[in-house]
Design a protein around this motif. Structure first.
Motif, PDB file in Angstrom:
ATOM      1  N   GLN A 143      -0.019  -7.141  13.293  1.00 55.42           N
ATOM      2  CA  GLN A 143       0.879  -6.278  12.494  1.00 55.42           C
ATOM      3  C   GLN A 143       2.279  -6.326  13.094  1.00 55.42           C
ATOM      4  OE1 GLN A 143      -0.816  -2.770  10.819  1.00 55.42           O
ATOM      5  NE2 GLN A 143       0.889  -1.513  11.482  1.00 55.42           N
ATOM      6  N   LEU A 197       0.839  -1.216   0.000  1.00 58.33           N
ATOM      7  CA  LEU A 197       0.000   0.000   0.000  1.00 58.33           C
ATOM      8  C   LEU A 197       0.867   1.257   0.000  1.00 58.33           C
ATOM      9  CD1 LEU A 197      -1.793  -2.232   1.374  1.00 58.33           C
ATOM     10  CD2 LEU A 197      -2.729  -0.433   2.809  1.00 58.33           C
ATOM     11  N   ILE A 206       2.510  -2.038   4.517  1.00 55.32           N
ATOM     12  CA  ILE A 206       2.091  -0.636   4.599  1.00 55.32           C
ATOM     13  C   ILE A 206       3.335   0.229   4.761  1.00 55.32           C
ATOM     14  CG2 ILE A 206       0.661   1.016   5.872  1.00 55.32           C
ATOM     15  CD1 ILE A 206      -0.819  -1.632   6.912  1.00 55.32           C
ATOM     16  N   LEU A 255      -6.772  -1.114   2.068  1.00 60.45           N
ATOM     17  CA  LEU A 255      -6.872  -2.375   2.810  1.00 60.45           C
ATOM     18  C   LEU A 255      -8.058  -3.205   2.301  1.00 60.45           C
ATOM     19  CD1 LEU A 255      -5.964  -1.344   6.476  1.00 60.45           C
ATOM     20  CD2 LEU A 255      -4.753  -2.997   5.029  1.00 60.45           C
ATOM     21  N   MET A 276      -5.824   4.742   3.312  1.00 68.99           N
ATOM     22  CA  MET A 276      -5.386   3.432   3.824  1.00 68.99           C
ATOM     23  C   MET A 276      -6.561   2.466   3.899  1.00 68.99           C
ATOM     24  SD  MET A 276      -2.978   1.900   6.234  1.00 68.99           S
ATOM     25  CE  MET A 276      -2.584   2.778   7.708  1.00 68.99           C
TER      26      MET A 276
END
Ligand code: HAM
Length: 437
Positions: free
Chosen positions: A406, A335, A385, A372, A368
């Protein structure tokens, strides 16, 4: 004006195409384990090839061939199956000369039959097959039957019925045809026009008729097994016994005659036995022994045996029953929220593809949350990211899209960590599958 696909043809797209490739590669890989070499023959052949091999009493030749005159006035046919072309190629290229017999070939490719489209039945479809020519043996017949079975279990199919029969030697067949002709002559007035023709051209074909009223009449017909010579019976029983020894159960079906004229001796078909909620798509594959085919197309009188499986039918059953994790999806969706980061991500994506990962990234700036959502829709396993903070710290955030966990990974270490994340991901999936069983 919109142009539709030709009736009976279908586009095979994306994940479905992956499934076809998986089936075809598995099939060719298995055939190669048994020593079969790949052969690719043309889609177009001279029409007389099929008249002589598949045969003038078959439905394929009578009603289903795509035949046309080319600009030079030659009668050309789109192949309805590959066996005849393989035999033609063996003769054209003298592949039997100086060869250690049997010569063994495997193939995959499109075939064309003008059939009424229905579940599992197309006008263009794909076949995988094998042919073994030149050293007849009940072990060779059993080997070919076991290749089809091996393929079906390798792609996850259980509940397979292997039907088997013998069309016997020439004398048994001739006697049987006389008996069939006598029996069907008494009923032919009530039977379909195709059967009326079959009675004259080849009464064996009537056993294959799919018209419900005719099926009832077929039930009372004499059985091939009662006309088999002792040698043919012993051969069939030996093939059945060899297969049983390697765990393949077969079921004798005395009405199994197969729709092509070239068969002599053992014939067989694979059927999917579990039918709940699954369309009846007919045989997944079939084949048999042919004593005279190579000679019919101008070669030496070597006997052969082969099989062909319908890739469309295999794919349908795999999708309906085995339900492999389709779509396959991508490993990492990278991303980028600003033009500058998107610019850097292009090179990062290129680098990671070089390391063997399936990568996609965005080219237009978006929020974002919207990126996602895109990653989830694309079935990405992880999102990578990269924001201003991450750039400053020379790291990226990697989010597991299933667990939402994450982690932060230093750029220096990125390739190694991504490999271990993917490995751990698959290990988890396998544990889940184990629990489900
Ligand atoms: P076949 O039984 O005509 O045999 O075709 C083999 C397989 O191709 C069938 O079992 C089916 O799975 C698939 N198939 C046939 N027609 C269609 C269709 N219209 N749409 C989708 N799939 C179809 C042969 O072709 C022989 N050449 C097999 C063989 C090889 N015998 C000896 N060597």
């Amino acid at each position: 004006m919109e142009i539709n696909p030709v009736k009976g043809t279908h586009d095979i797209i994306a994940d479905e195409a992956n499934l076809y490739t998986m089936i075809e590669q598995t099939a060719m890989g298995i055939a190669q384990l048994y020593g079969y070499k790949e052969i690719r023959t043309p889609v177009i052949e001279h029409t007389p090839l099929f008249l002589r091999s598949v045969g003038e009493s078959s439905d394929i030749v009578n009603k289903e061939m795509y035949t046309f005159d080319d600009k030079g006035g030659r009668s050309i046919t789109l192949r309805p199956e590959l066996t005849a072309g393989v035999m033609r190629s063996i003769v054209s290229n003298k592949l039997y000369a100086n060869a250690d017999l049997p010569i063994k070939y495997c193939y995959v490719g499109p075939c064309f039959r003008y059939e009424r489209p229905q579940a599992g039945r197309y006008r263009q479809f794909n076949q995988f097959g094998v042919e073994a020519v030149g050293a007849p043996s009940c072990y060779q017949d059993a080997e070919v039957i076991s290749i089809g079975h091996h393929l079906l279990s390798s792609i996850g199919l259980r509940n397979i019925k292997v039907l088997i029969n013998s069309l016997g030697d020439e004398e048994s067949r001739a006697n049987y045809k006389v008996a069939l002709k006598e029996y069907f002559s008494k009923h032919i007035d009530k039977m379909c026009p195709d059967c009326k023709r079959r009675l004259e051209t080849n009464p064996l074909r009537i056993l294959d008729c799919k018209v419900p009223e005719d099926i009832e009449i077929v039930k009372g017909a004499p059985k091939m097994t009662d006309y088999l010579s002792d040698a043919s019976k012993a051969y069939l029983n030996k093939v059945i016994a060899i297969l049983k020894d390697i765990g393949i159960e077969t079921e004798i079906d005395t009405n199994l005659v197969r729709g092509l004229d070239y068969y002599t001796g053992v014939v067989f078909e694979y059927h999917f036995a579990k039918t709940d909620g699954i369309d009846n798509i007919g045989a997944l594959g079939g084949g048999g022994h042919y004593a005279n085919l190579l000679a019919e197309v101008g070669g030496p009188s070597y006997e052969g045996i082969g099989l062909a499986m319908g890739v469309e039918r295999l794919a349908y059953i795999v999708k309906s029953v085995v339900n492999p994790k389709l779509p396959i999806g991508i490993d990492f969706y990278i991303l980028g929220m600003t033009e500058q980061i998107i610019d850097q991500n292009f090179a990062l994506a290129d680098y990671l593809r070089g390391a063997g990962f399936i990568i996609e990234t965005n080219y237009a700036t978006k929020s974002m949350s919207s990126l996602l959502k895109t990653a989830l829709r694309k079935n990405a396993k992880f999102a990578i990211i990269i924001g201003e903070d991450e750039i400053a710290k020379k790291e990226v955030a990697v989010k597991n899209l299933k667990t939402q966990d994450q982690t932060y990974v230093k750029l220096d270490d990125l390739e190694n960590v991504l490999h271990s994340l993917i490995n751990a991901y698959y290990a988890d999936e396998m544990k889940l599958e184990g629990k489900e069983e």
